[in-house]
Design a protein around this motif. Structure first.
Motif, mmCIF file in Angstrom:
data_model
loop_
_atom_site.group_PDB
_atom_site.id
_atom_site.type_symbol
_atom_site.label_atom_id
_atom_site.label_comp_id
_atom_site.label_asym_id
_atom_site.label_seq_id
_atom_site.Cartn_x
_atom_site.Cartn_y
_atom_site.Cartn_z
ATOM 1 N N ALA A 1 0.809 -1.226 0.000
ATOM 2 C CA ALA A 1 0.000 0.000 0.000
ATOM 3 C C ALA A 1 0.840 1.273 0.000
ATOM 4 O O ALA A 1 0.431 2.286 -0.558
ATOM 5 C CB ALA A 1 -0.931 0.001 1.213
ATOM 6 N N GLY A 2 2.039 1.225 0.599
ATOM 7 C CA GLY A 2 2.761 2.472 0.821
ATOM 8 C C GLY A 2 4.026 2.694 0.025
ATOM 9 O O GLY A 2 4.651 3.750 0.148
ATOM 10 N N ALA A 3 4.453 1.716 -0.778
ATOM 11 C CA ALA A 3 5.732 1.856 -1.501
ATOM 12 C C ALA A 3 5.581 1.336 -2.928
ATOM 13 O O ALA A 3 4.927 0.327 -3.144
ATOM 14 C CB ALA A 3 6.834 1.106 -0.768
ATOM 15 N N PRO A 4 6.204 2.003 -3.912
ATOM 16 C CA PRO A 4 6.017 1.637 -5.316
ATOM 17 C C PRO A 4 6.845 0.432 -5.752
ATOM 18 O O PRO A 4 7.583 -0.155 -4.950
ATOM 19 C CB PRO A 4 6.469 2.902 -6.050
ATOM 20 N N LEU A 5 6.747 0.122 -7.035
ATOM 21 C CA LEU A 5 7.461 -1.035 -7.588
ATOM 22 C C LEU A 5 8.979 -0.892 -7.498
ATOM 23 O O LEU A 5 9.706 -1.881 -7.603
ATOM 24 C CB LEU A 5 7.035 -1.287 -9.036
ATOM 25 N N PRO B 1 -5.782 -5.355 9.639
ATOM 26 C CA PRO B 1 -5.077 -4.074 9.822
ATOM 27 C C PRO B 1 -4.287 -4.103 11.133
ATOM 28 O O PRO B 1 -4.675 -4.793 12.081
ATOM 29 C CB PRO B 1 -6.216 -3.043 9.890
ATOM 30 N N GLN B 2 -3.204 -3.345 11.196
ATOM 31 C CA GLN B 2 -2.397 -3.318 12.421
ATOM 32 C C GLN B 2 -3.229 -2.824 13.593
ATOM 33 O O GLN B 2 -3.914 -1.807 13.496
ATOM 34 C CB GLN B 2 -1.173 -2.430 12.232
ATOM 35 N N GLY B 3 -3.181 -3.572 14.683
ATOM 36 C CA GLY B 3 -3.912 -3.193 15.890
ATOM 37 C C GLY B 3 -5.388 -3.557 15.860
ATOM 38 O O GLY B 3 -6.120 -3.248 16.801
ATOM 39 N N ASP C 1 4.951 -10.753 12.518
ATOM 40 C CA ASP C 1 4.278 -9.755 11.688
ATOM 41 C C ASP C 1 3.075 -9.191 12.444
ATOM 42 O O ASP C 1 2.218 -9.946 12.907
ATOM 43 C CB ASP C 1 3.812 -10.425 10.390
ATOM 44 N N LYS C 2 3.010 -7.859 12.573
ATOM 45 C CA LYS C 2 1.908 -7.233 13.316
ATOM 46 C C LYS C 2 0.590 -7.250 12.545
ATOM 47 O O LYS C 2 -0.454 -6.870 13.070
ATOM 48 C CB LYS C 2 2.283 -5.796 13.690
ATOM 49 N N LEU C 3 0.635 -7.693 11.291
ATOM 50 C CA LEU C 3 -0.584 -7.839 10.508
ATOM 51 C C LEU C 3 -0.963 -9.312 10.369
ATOM 52 O O LEU C 3 -1.782 -9.684 9.540
ATOM 53 C CB LEU C 3 -0.414 -7.209 9.114
ATOM 54 N N GLY C 4 -0.358 -10.123 11.225
ATOM 55 C CA GLY C 4 -0.648 -11.552 11.240
ATOM 56 C C GLY C 4 0.585 -12.364 11.566
ATOM 57 O O GLY C 4 1.302 -12.803 10.676
ATOM 58 N N GLY C 5 0.850 -12.556 12.866
ATOM 59 C CA GLY C 5 1.989 -13.349 13.314
ATOM 60 C C GLY C 5 1.653 -14.828 13.332
ATOM 61 O O GLY C 5 0.493 -15.222 13.204
ATOM 62 N N GLN C 6 2.669 -15.649 13.511
ATOM 63 C CA GLN C 6 2.488 -17.092 13.384
ATOM 64 C C GLN C 6 1.448 -17.662 14.336
ATOM 65 O O GLN C 6 0.577 -18.433 13.930
ATOM 66 C CB GLN C 6 3.829 -17.802 13.597
ATOM 67 N N GLU C 7 1.526 -17.268 15.587
ATOM 68 C CA GLU C 7 0.624 -17.851 16.590
ATOM 69 C C GLU C 7 -0.839 -17.585 16.243
ATOM 70 O O GLU C 7 -1.682 -18.487 16.273
ATOM 71 C CB GLU C 7 0.957 -17.285 17.977
ATOM 72 N N GLU C 8 -1.166 -16.337 15.863
ATOM 73 C CA GLU C 8 -2.557 -16.025 15.556
ATOM 74 C C GLU C 8 -2.997 -16.642 14.231
ATOM 75 O O GLU C 8 -4.111 -17.159 14.112
ATOM 76 C CB GLU C 8 -2.793 -14.515 15.562
ATOM 77 N N HIS D 1 6.784 -7.393 9.382
ATOM 78 C CA HIS D 1 5.985 -7.356 8.150
ATOM 79 C C HIS D 1 6.866 -7.243 6.899
ATOM 80 O O HIS D 1 6.455 -7.657 5.815
ATOM 81 C CB HIS D 1 4.996 -6.178 8.215
ATOM 82 N N ASP D 2 8.073 -6.704 7.058
ATOM 83 C CA ASP D 2 9.036 -6.632 5.948
ATOM 84 C C ASP D 2 10.095 -7.723 6.047
ATOM 85 O O ASP D 2 11.134 -7.640 5.384
ATOM 86 C CB ASP D 2 9.699 -5.254 5.924
#
Length: 209
Positions: A20-24, A123-125, A150-157, A177-178
């Motif tokens: 969403a925030g960085a180009p190709l 989404p984060q949070g 990853d704060k948008l979906g870590g392994q445990e969740e 996330h990166d």
């Protein structure tokens, strides 16, 4: 829609969309694309329209609504008209899954696999706002490369979501996330990027053999 290609002309094709925030041209997109190209993959990168306008005008523009992004992704697939794996970083990967989950996609016969690099499961949070409902409808193979924290979906969740067992996973230890791990983990960002490239290259070749 402008496409930027890396890798051999006759190589297996991976259509790679940005987050969403960085180009190709972001560092992440560049590193993964060049790494895949070195392993014989033909990578096609593109900017969604909002991002292209952002690049050209140096203005802050939010992503367009999902139906618009899906249409733009469909247009890229239609322009290439050959067997391919589609995917992307974060939002780009999510859009690829939404394209694949659309049963009426006119050019979906060309899509032989999906690859998500840091899938934004929520989404984060906001872990209650899950973005997984459509995933079970995808008929093609799906690969997800994800940092364990990853704060948008870590392994445990993510393991608690009950996602299809046929999905292919690469969990990057302590990656965010990166895919960046903390120094104390003893791992490096470059190691995780390389693991991502190796896994992805093998997956794409397998889908398109």
């Amino acid at each position: 829609m402008t496409l930027i290609f890396d890798g051999p002309e006759e190589g297996p094709l991976f259509v790679f969309s940005h987050g969403a925030g960085a180009p190709l041209t972001s560092d992440f997109m560049e590193k993964v694309s060049v790494g895949l190209a070195e392993q014989g993959i033909r990578v096609a990168r593109f900017n969604f329209n909002y991002m292209q306008q952002r690049v050209e005008t140096a203005s802050r523009r939010p992503p367009e609504r999902a139906p618009m992004l899906i249409k733009q992704f469909d247009d890229v697939i239609a322009s290439l008209k050959q067997p391919m794996v589609i995917g992307g970083k974060s939002m780009g990967g999510r859009m690829a899954t939404l394209v694949a989950a659309e049963p009426t996609g006119a050019y979906l016969q060309h899509v032989k696999g999906i690859a998500c690099l840091g899938y934004p499961f929520h989404p984060q949070g906001k872990p209650e706002k899950l973005r997984v409902e459509h995933l079970a409808a995808i008929k093609q193979p799906v690969a997800i490369i994800q940092g364990t924290r990853d704060k948008l979906g870590g392994q445990e969740e993510v393991l608690s979501y009950g996602l299809p067992e046929r999905f292919n996973w690469l969990w990057l230890e302590d990656g965010d996330h990166d895919f960046k791990p903390r120094v104390k983990s003893g791992l490096t960002h470059q190691q995780h990027i390389q693991s991502c490239i190796d896994f992805l290259a093998a997956y794409i070749k397998d889908c398109l053999k």
